[in-house]
Write an enzyme that holds these catalytic residues in place. Structure first.
Site, PDB file in Angstrom:
ATOM      1  N   GLY A  83       0.830  -1.196   0.000  1.00 60.00           N
ATOM      2  CA  GLY A  83       0.000   0.000   0.000  1.00 60.00           C
ATOM      3  C   GLY A  83       0.863   1.244   0.000  1.00 60.00           C
ATOM      4  O   GLY A  83       1.984   1.246   0.521  1.00 60.00           O
ATOM      5  N   GLY A 171      -7.546  -8.068  -7.584  1.00 65.66           N
ATOM      6  CA  GLY A 171      -6.144  -8.057  -7.974  1.00 65.66           C
ATOM      7  C   GLY A 171      -5.527  -9.389  -7.624  1.00 65.66           C
ATOM      8  O   GLY A 171      -6.227 -10.393  -7.464  1.00 65.66           O
ATOM      9  N   ARG A 172      -4.204  -9.408  -7.483  1.00 68.47           N
ATOM     10  CA  ARG A 172      -3.504 -10.664  -7.168  1.00 68.47           C
ATOM     11  C   ARG A 172      -4.001 -11.260  -5.856  1.00 68.47           C
ATOM     12  O   ARG A 172      -4.181 -12.472  -5.742  1.00 68.47           O
ATOM     13  CB  ARG A 172      -2.001 -10.403  -7.083  1.00 68.47           C
ATOM     14  CG  ARG A 172      -1.340 -10.109  -8.414  1.00 68.47           C
ATOM     15  CD  ARG A 172       0.147  -9.850  -8.236  1.00 68.47           C
ATOM     16  NE  ARG A 172       0.376  -8.636  -7.474  1.00 68.47           N
ATOM     17  CZ  ARG A 172       0.539  -7.427  -8.020  1.00 68.47           C
ATOM     18  NH1 ARG A 172       0.486  -7.300  -9.327  1.00 68.47           N
ATOM     19  NH2 ARG A 172       0.761  -6.366  -7.265  1.00 68.47           N
ATOM     20  N   ILE A 173      -4.209 -10.403  -4.860  1.00 71.43           N
ATOM     21  CA  ILE A 173      -4.635 -10.911  -3.551  1.00 71.43           C
ATOM     22  C   ILE A 173      -6.055 -11.460  -3.628  1.00 71.43           C
ATOM     23  O   ILE A 173      -6.352 -12.529  -3.073  1.00 71.43           O
ATOM     24  CB  ILE A 173      -4.521  -9.808  -2.482  1.00 71.43           C
ATOM     25  CG1 ILE A 173      -3.040  -9.500  -2.226  1.00 71.43           C
ATOM     26  CG2 ILE A 173      -5.208 -10.232  -1.192  1.00 71.43           C
ATOM     27  CD1 ILE A 173      -2.800  -8.319  -1.303  1.00 71.43           C
ATOM     28  N   PRO A 196     -14.166  -4.158 -15.560  1.00 72.21           N
ATOM     29  CA  PRO A 196     -13.990  -5.616 -15.580  1.00 72.21           C
ATOM     30  C   PRO A 196     -12.519  -5.990 -15.768  1.00 72.21           C
ATOM     31  O   PRO A 196     -11.767  -5.301 -16.459  1.00 72.21           O
ATOM     32  CB  PRO A 196     -14.825  -6.048 -16.794  1.00 72.21           C
ATOM     33  CG  PRO A 196     -15.846  -4.976 -16.944  1.00 72.21           C
ATOM     34  CD  PRO A 196     -15.162  -3.703 -16.564  1.00 72.21           C
ATOM     35  N   ARG A 254      -7.351  -1.715   3.642  1.00 67.26           N
ATOM     36  CA  ARG A 254      -7.027  -0.530   4.419  1.00 67.26           C
ATOM     37  C   ARG A 254      -8.271  -0.101   5.185  1.00 67.26           C
ATOM     38  O   ARG A 254      -9.386  -0.170   4.664  1.00 67.26           O
ATOM     39  CB  ARG A 254      -6.541   0.614   3.525  1.00 67.26           C
ATOM     40  CG  ARG A 254      -5.119   0.461   3.003  1.00 67.26           C
ATOM     41  CD  ARG A 254      -4.093   0.579   4.117  1.00 67.26           C
ATOM     42  NE  ARG A 254      -2.719   0.516   3.650  1.00 67.26           N
ATOM     43  CZ  ARG A 254      -1.993  -0.585   3.595  1.00 67.26           C
ATOM     44  NH1 ARG A 254      -2.542  -1.739   3.975  1.00 67.26           N
ATOM     45  NH2 ARG A 254      -0.737  -0.562   3.187  1.00 67.26           N
ATOM     46  N   ASP A 278      -8.775  -6.664   9.720  1.00 67.29           N
ATOM     47  CA  ASP A 278      -7.345  -6.654  10.037  1.00 67.29           C
ATOM     48  C   ASP A 278      -6.806  -5.231  10.002  1.00 67.29           C
ATOM     49  O   ASP A 278      -5.663  -4.994  10.378  1.00 67.29           O
ATOM     50  CB  ASP A 278      -6.570  -7.522   9.043  1.00 67.29           C
ATOM     51  CG  ASP A 278      -5.092  -7.628   9.394  1.00 67.29           C
ATOM     52  OD1 ASP A 278      -4.787  -7.902  10.572  1.00 67.29           O
ATOM     53  OD2 ASP A 278      -4.243  -7.422   8.506  1.00 67.29           O
ATOM     54  N   GLU A 283      -5.008   3.255  13.601  1.00 67.70           N
ATOM     55  CA  GLU A 283      -4.266   2.063  14.023  1.00 67.70           C
ATOM     56  C   GLU A 283      -3.157   2.494  14.971  1.00 67.70           C
ATOM     57  O   GLU A 283      -2.361   3.355  14.603  1.00 67.70           O
ATOM     58  CB  GLU A 283      -3.684   1.329  12.815  1.00 67.70           C
ATOM     59  CG  GLU A 283      -4.753   0.697  11.941  1.00 67.70           C
ATOM     60  CD  GLU A 283      -4.184  -0.113  10.775  1.00 67.70           C
ATOM     61  OE1 GLU A 283      -2.935  -0.122  10.606  1.00 67.70           O
ATOM     62  OE2 GLU A 283      -4.976  -0.716  10.047  1.00 67.70           O
ATOM     63  N   HIS A 302      -3.594  -5.616  12.297  1.00 66.91           N
ATOM     64  CA  HIS A 302      -2.913  -5.424  11.010  1.00 66.91           C
ATOM     65  C   HIS A 302      -1.742  -6.396  10.848  1.00 66.91           C
ATOM     66  O   HIS A 302      -0.581  -6.004  10.730  1.00 66.91           O
ATOM     67  CB  HIS A 302      -2.428  -3.980  10.860  1.00 66.91           C
ATOM     68  CG  HIS A 302      -2.209  -3.577   9.437  1.00 66.91           C
ATOM     69  ND1 HIS A 302      -2.319  -2.284   8.993  1.00 66.91           N
ATOM     70  CD2 HIS A 302      -1.895  -4.303   8.325  1.00 66.91           C
ATOM     71  CE1 HIS A 302      -2.078  -2.219   7.695  1.00 66.91           C
ATOM     72  NE2 HIS A 302      -1.817  -3.447   7.267  1.00 66.91           N
ATOM     73  N   ILE A 303      -2.067  -7.683  10.776  1.00 65.70           N
ATOM     74  CA  ILE A 303      -1.030  -8.727  10.722  1.00 65.70           C
ATOM     75  C   ILE A 303      -1.102  -9.571   9.456  1.00 65.70           C
ATOM     76  O   ILE A 303      -0.516 -10.659   9.404  1.00 65.70           O
ATOM     77  CB  ILE A 303      -1.117  -9.646  11.955  1.00 65.70           C
ATOM     78  CG1 ILE A 303      -2.503 -10.303  12.058  1.00 65.70           C
ATOM     79  CG2 ILE A 303      -0.773  -8.882  13.225  1.00 65.70           C
ATOM     80  CD1 ILE A 303      -2.570 -11.440  13.071  1.00 65.70           C
ATOM     81  N   SER A 305       0.329  -9.595   6.586  1.00 65.85           N
ATOM     82  CA  SER A 305       1.593 -10.018   5.968  1.00 65.85           C
ATOM     83  C   SER A 305       2.580 -10.566   6.991  1.00 65.85           C
ATOM     84  O   SER A 305       3.757 -10.790   6.671  1.00 65.85           O
ATOM     85  CB  SER A 305       2.240  -8.835   5.232  1.00 65.85           C
ATOM     86  OG  SER A 305       2.611  -7.812   6.138  1.00 65.85           O
TER      87      SER A 305
END
Length: 337
Positions: A83, A171-173, A196, A254, A278, A283, A302-303, A305
């Protein structure tokens, strides 16, 4: 005195990244040697003066004040994150505001996408299952004496089998999350995005729908979009009001994409069944925040990764991006401004 480029590292990054910087012989660097407390802003503004490169994490706000404090030597910024909402992209492209005749900053930016995809996808699935099957509630009951005789509907949750899973921001995630959920016999994947994305959607056989339809159809809604002006608080009262009262809402992107007041209202009134977060605003989320009072809201610090291999890979990529940029070479992963 060394003529090597000066670099400031704003956090005690994982070993792989530090090893690359130390063994490169290409930079002289100083770091804020703590992983528990962010570098105080006042000290950060002092430390960046005259540096050629900056390696930061998402807790540091890279804005006009900091860039002007750094001065014209700063040419490379590397963030150990996928991000980049903590970076003022417009300021990175602007001319220096302290000296009116200063040329454009010309700062190049490296970031760390892809290396954290698997870790974030795994955590998202774990959070989804924890929330939907009410595992935190169940653990609490077992620990505190609430576990009595077997009851037919006690602590019942919602299954993935035969469900519709919606993805906000494919996206990839998003794809990686769907790939991990498919073996749970999910009936259908749907998604919405700015437009799309047929190549990615074909990997998981997902159908493109409007945001309204995403809300209406999803039994599980996973938010995977970046935080931009367009997505800020996109998950709000309007979206929650269209969701099923059995739906589970998951956000590992986010915190700013969610209106937390509206989410609290949706959860506390039973408009939706549960939420797993998360990420929050701010934060860390204050321990007296109203979302913490809800049994149907699971909040993590926020864990997504936070695996050893992923954080080391992120630090290595951030370090290599920095070194490539200082050499005037193409970064491994460069953010196009």
């Amino acid at each position: 005195m060394s003529t090597l480029p000066r670099v400031y590292v704003t956090r005690q990054i994982p070993p792989e990244g530090l090893k690359i910087l130390r063994e490169s012989g290409q930079v002289q660097f100083e770091l804020w040697d703590s992983d528990d407390i962010p570098v105080p802003r006042k000290e950060l503004l002092q430390k960046v003066k005259g540096v050629d490169g900056l390696l930061c994490v998402l807790t540091e706000k890279i804005d006009a004040e900091l860039l002007d404090a750094a001065g014209p030597n700063l040419k490379v910024l590397s963030t150990m994150s996928v991000g980049f909402d903590h970076l003022s992209l417009e300021e990175l492209k602007k001319s220096c505001v302290v000296i009116s005749c200063c040329p454009p900053r010309g700062i190049r930016v490296g970031y760390t996408p892809e290396v954290l995809t698997d870790a974030v996808a795994e955590l998202t699935v774990a959070l989804l299952l924890t929330t939907s099957r009410r595992l935190i509630e169940a653990t609490h009951e077992a620990k505190t004496g609430g576990w009595g005789t077997w009851r037919t509907l006690w602590l019942c949750g919602h299954e993935l089998a035969n469900s519709t899973v919606g993805i906000l921001g494919l996206g990839r995630i998003g794809v990686a999350i769907a790939e991990r959920l498919a073996p749970f016999k999910v009936k259908k994947f749907i998604y919405t995005d700015l437009e799309p994305r047929p190549e990615l959607a074909s990997v998981i056989n997902a159908e493109y729908v409007s945001l309204d339809e995403l809300a209406k159809q999803s039994d599980f809604l996973a938010v995977c979009c970046a935080l931009t002006p367009e997505t800020k608080e996109i998950c709000n009262k309007d979206l929650f009001s269209k969701m099923k009262n059995t739906s589970i809402f998951i956000n590992t992107s986010r915190g700013g994409v969610v209106n937390q007041e509206d989410l609290y209202e949706a959860l506390s009134t039973g408009q939706i069944a549960g939420a797993g977060l998360d990420v929050t605003v701010p934060e860390p989320l204050p321990i007296n925040h109203q979302l913490f009072t809800l049994k149907n809201c699971v909040i993590l610090p926020h864990i997504a990764s936070a695996s050893y291999s992923t954080r080391n890979a992120m630090s290595a990529l951030a370090a290599n991006n920095l070194l490539c940029g200082l050499r005037g070479e193409a970064m491994i992963k460069e953010l196009k401004l």
